[in-house]
Motif scaffolding. Structure first.
Motif, mmCIF file in Angstrom:
data_model
loop_
_atom_site.group_PDB
_atom_site.id
_atom_site.type_symbol
_atom_site.label_atom_id
_atom_site.label_comp_id
_atom_site.label_asym_id
_atom_site.label_seq_id
_atom_site.Cartn_x
_atom_site.Cartn_y
_atom_site.Cartn_z
ATOM 1 N N VAL A 101 3.482 5.372 17.899
ATOM 2 C CA VAL A 101 3.049 5.051 16.540
ATOM 3 C C VAL A 101 2.852 6.366 15.798
ATOM 4 C CG1 VAL A 101 1.295 3.918 15.126
ATOM 5 C CG2 VAL A 101 1.884 2.975 17.378
ATOM 6 N N THR A 102 3.584 6.519 14.685
ATOM 7 C CA THR A 102 3.463 7.729 13.884
ATOM 8 C C THR A 102 3.113 7.367 12.449
ATOM 9 O OG1 THR A 102 5.839 7.719 13.425
ATOM 10 C CG2 THR A 102 5.113 9.046 15.287
ATOM 11 N N ASP A 103 2.594 8.340 11.721
ATOM 12 C CA ASP A 103 2.325 8.151 10.306
ATOM 13 C C ASP A 103 3.641 8.164 9.548
ATOM 14 O OD1 ASP A 103 -0.395 8.068 10.705
ATOM 15 O OD2 ASP A 103 -0.666 10.206 10.359
ATOM 16 N N GLY A 104 3.623 7.567 8.376
ATOM 17 C CA GLY A 104 4.806 7.644 7.524
ATOM 18 C C GLY A 104 5.398 6.288 7.293
ATOM 19 N N ALA A 106 0.848 -1.190 0.000
ATOM 20 C CA ALA A 106 0.000 0.000 0.000
ATOM 21 C C ALA A 106 0.886 1.243 0.000
ATOM 22 C CB ALA A 106 -0.908 -0.004 1.234
ATOM 23 N N SER A 107 0.316 2.356 -0.383
ATOM 24 C CA SER A 107 1.083 3.595 -0.489
ATOM 25 C C SER A 107 1.562 4.075 0.881
ATOM 26 C CB SER A 107 0.254 4.672 -1.176
ATOM 27 O OG SER A 107 -0.911 4.937 -0.424
ATOM 28 N N PRO A 108 2.669 4.839 0.904
ATOM 29 C CA PRO A 108 3.272 5.267 2.173
ATOM 30 C C PRO A 108 2.335 6.052 3.087
ATOM 31 C CG PRO A 108 4.772 5.716 0.376
ATOM 32 C CD PRO A 108 3.470 5.272 -0.233
ATOM 33 N N GLU A 109 1.375 6.766 2.515
ATOM 34 C CA GLU A 109 0.482 7.530 3.394
ATOM 35 C C GLU A 109 -0.382 6.634 4.274
ATOM 36 O OE1 GLU A 109 -1.094 7.634 -0.824
ATOM 37 O OE2 GLU A 109 0.722 8.382 0.073
ATOM 38 N N LEU A 110 -0.439 5.342 3.968
ATOM 39 C CA LEU A 110 -1.170 4.399 4.805
ATOM 40 C C LEU A 110 -0.255 3.679 5.803
ATOM 41 C CD1 LEU A 110 -3.458 2.837 2.046
ATOM 42 C CD2 LEU A 110 -4.027 4.640 3.696
ATOM 43 N N ALA A 111 1.064 3.949 5.727
ATOM 44 C CA ALA A 111 2.033 3.261 6.582
ATOM 45 C C ALA A 111 2.065 3.867 7.991
ATOM 46 C CB ALA A 111 3.426 3.354 5.966
ATOM 47 N N LYS A 112 2.511 3.085 8.921
ATOM 48 C CA LYS A 112 2.739 3.509 10.307
ATOM 49 C C LYS A 112 4.151 3.098 10.694
ATOM 50 C CE LYS A 112 -1.578 4.693 10.924
ATOM 51 N NZ LYS A 112 -1.918 6.094 10.769
ATOM 52 N N THR A 113 4.788 3.907 11.510
ATOM 53 C CA THR A 113 6.106 3.585 12.054
ATOM 54 C C THR A 113 5.965 3.445 13.562
ATOM 55 O OG1 THR A 113 7.226 4.792 10.292
ATOM 56 C CG2 THR A 113 8.508 4.373 12.286
ATOM 57 N N VAL A 114 6.486 2.348 14.113
ATOM 58 C CA VAL A 114 6.371 2.067 15.543
ATOM 59 C C VAL A 114 7.758 2.073 16.155
ATOM 60 C CG1 VAL A 114 5.613 0.391 17.272
ATOM 61 C CG2 VAL A 114 4.335 0.638 15.125
ATOM 62 N N THR A 115 7.909 2.789 17.254
ATOM 63 C CA THR A 115 9.148 2.745 18.036
ATOM 64 C C THR A 115 8.778 2.422 19.481
ATOM 65 O OG1 THR A 115 9.078 5.151 18.378
ATOM 66 C CG2 THR A 115 10.431 4.345 16.567
ATOM 67 N N PHE A 116 9.661 1.662 20.124
ATOM 68 C CA PHE A 116 9.397 1.234 21.494
ATOM 69 C C PHE A 116 10.721 0.995 22.193
ATOM 70 C CE2 PHE A 116 8.007 -2.235 24.516
ATOM 71 C CZ PHE A 116 7.285 -1.398 25.343
ATOM 72 N N THR A 117 10.866 1.544 23.376
ATOM 73 C CA THR A 117 12.113 1.386 24.126
ATOM 74 C C THR A 117 12.032 0.311 25.191
ATOM 75 O OG1 THR A 117 11.448 3.097 25.716
ATOM 76 C CG2 THR A 117 12.727 3.808 23.773
#
Length: 134
Positions: free
Chosen positions: A73-76, A55-66
């Motif tokens: 969870v951010t868009d992109g 799917a296109s990047p505008e539907l992507a999510k980026t997850v970071t966790f320490t």
């Protein structure tokens, strides 16, 4: 034999800078048929592990966790270069054959049947190191 991930990058490096949803219907159909034919060839050769369009990047999510608190969870991602990861193939073959497959995939037809010259990144999957305890 090893497993390789062939990553299809779509963007300014390709011979086509028109988003696929703006192509004439017959060009989209020819491109999809090319992808289906490539998948059938790789399946018939016993090389295909998996292949998917993304799917296109505008539907992507980026997850970071320490490890503590809540994951973020951010868009992109939204790369400035306008390049995007459009899809992938995972193949089980030799490096030489993976490069041949990547070259064939790179020449997928775009508008007016012109080969797109899509950059295909070829990455071998790593195996886990042997545990010293085993």
């Amino acid at each position: 034999m090893a497993k390789f991930l062939l990553l299809m990058n779509y963007g300014p490096a390709a011979n086509c800078d028109v988003p696929m949803d703006q192509w004439p219907h017959e060009d989209i159909a020819a491109h999809i048929q090319f992808q289906n034919d490539l998948g059938s060839e790789l399946t018939g050769n016993g090389e295909l592990v998996d292949a998917q369009g993304l799917a296109s990047p505008e539907l992507a999510k980026t997850v970071t966790f320490t490890g503590s608190g809540a994951p973020v969870v951010t868009d992109g991602p939204f790369p400035e270069s306008k390049e995007l990861l459009a899809g992938y193939w995972m193949v089980d073959t030799t490096l030489e054959r993976a490069l041949e497959i990547a070259a064939k995939a790179s020449a997928a037809p775009g508008p007016n049947g012109v080969p797109m010259g899509i950059p295909i990144e070829v990455r071998e999957l790593m195996s886990a190191p042997a545990s010293p305890d085993l």
